[in-house]
Motif scaffolding. Structure first.
Motif: not given
Length: 253
Positions: A100-119
């Motif tokens: 409810e408190y997330a601005d749906k027009n400003n959503l991001f992803m950050v991923g490290l290493s294999m998490g970067g591949l996943v993202a």
């Protein structure tokens, strides 16, 4: 404000942490943060904890979960696969987008290493990822896994599981990741991308980020941190990593 949260995905409970700025607003930008291979929602030297807290100070919320089989989440590590983590990453992002408190027009992803591949693979396959940050992304994970599987230093049991430092890696892992066209799927992401990679990364060589830069073209920026290792284990390296990430997200909100 920081608090523990849980999320159900395919019958398993994923356990994580949510950070919500306390600035009196009703909506905030939010970031989904994805850990790497054998990692967890904190990562080395608590780098994800620091990132979430620094984002919170900047008025940006975040969620960071352990993927199934890692950290405190349900499941066994030997059952983990890249495909499954991509599915969970999408589920986590959807959960975040519906807060409810997330601005749906400003959503991001950050991923490290294999998490970067996943993202990088998940981002073009969900709605509303405004911008993407990849730290030392392991787009070449199939090559890394293939090389490791051919070395004789790892113990392999009768089930074909590989002992990697006290964790069983399931025999399906290599076949799964070999079947994923990482860069071919990542190219469909249309937003801006920040790549950050250490020039002395011996785990995921910086050439993986060069390939991502080539894939994304002009919409991607690559920051090379001179001398940095895979997880940026020196204060000046980590400071540059965190500051650059927060500045990039702030410019896109």
């Amino acid at each position: 404000m920081q608090q523990a949260i849980e999320l159900r995905c395919d019958g398993l409970t994923l356990r994580g942490m949510i950070h919500i700025p306390e600035l009196g607003k009703s909506k905030y930008p939010f970031v989904a943060i994805y850990h790497g291979f054998t990692g967890n929602k904190m990562e080395p030297q608590f780098m994800f904890v620091r990132l979430s807290r620094e984002l919170e100070k900047a008025g940006v919320g975040s969620v960071r979960f352990d993927f199934s089989g890692s950290g405190e989440s349900d499941g066994l590590f030997e059952e983990m696969s890249v495909s499954n983590e991509i599915k969970e990453a999408k589920h986590i992002f959807k959960f975040m987008s519906e807060l409810e408190y997330a601005d749906k027009n400003n959503l991001f992803m950050v991923g490290l290493s294999m998490g970067g591949l996943v993202a990088s693979v998940a981002a073009p396959e969900v709605d509303r990822v405004k911008a993407l940050v990849l730290w030392a992304p392991a787009g070449n994970m199939a090559e890394i896994a293939e090389y490791a599987s051919q070395k004789n230093e790892y113990y392999v049991d009768e089930k074909g599981r590989i002992d990697i430092g006290g964790l069983w890696l399931g025999p399906h892992f290599l076949e799964d990741v070999k079947g994923i066209d990482v860069y071919g799927r990542a190219v469909h992401y249309k937003g801006d991308v920040l790549l950050v990679h250490g020039t002395a990364d011996a785990t995921v060589p910086i050439q993986a980020s060069y390939k991502y830069k080539e894939t994304y073209g002009e919409k991607a920026q690559l920051i090379e941190i001179e001398g940095a290792d895979h997880t940026f284990q020196r204060m000046d390296w980590k400071n540059e990593l965190i500051d650059t990430t927060i500045d990039f997200i702030a410019r896109h909100t």
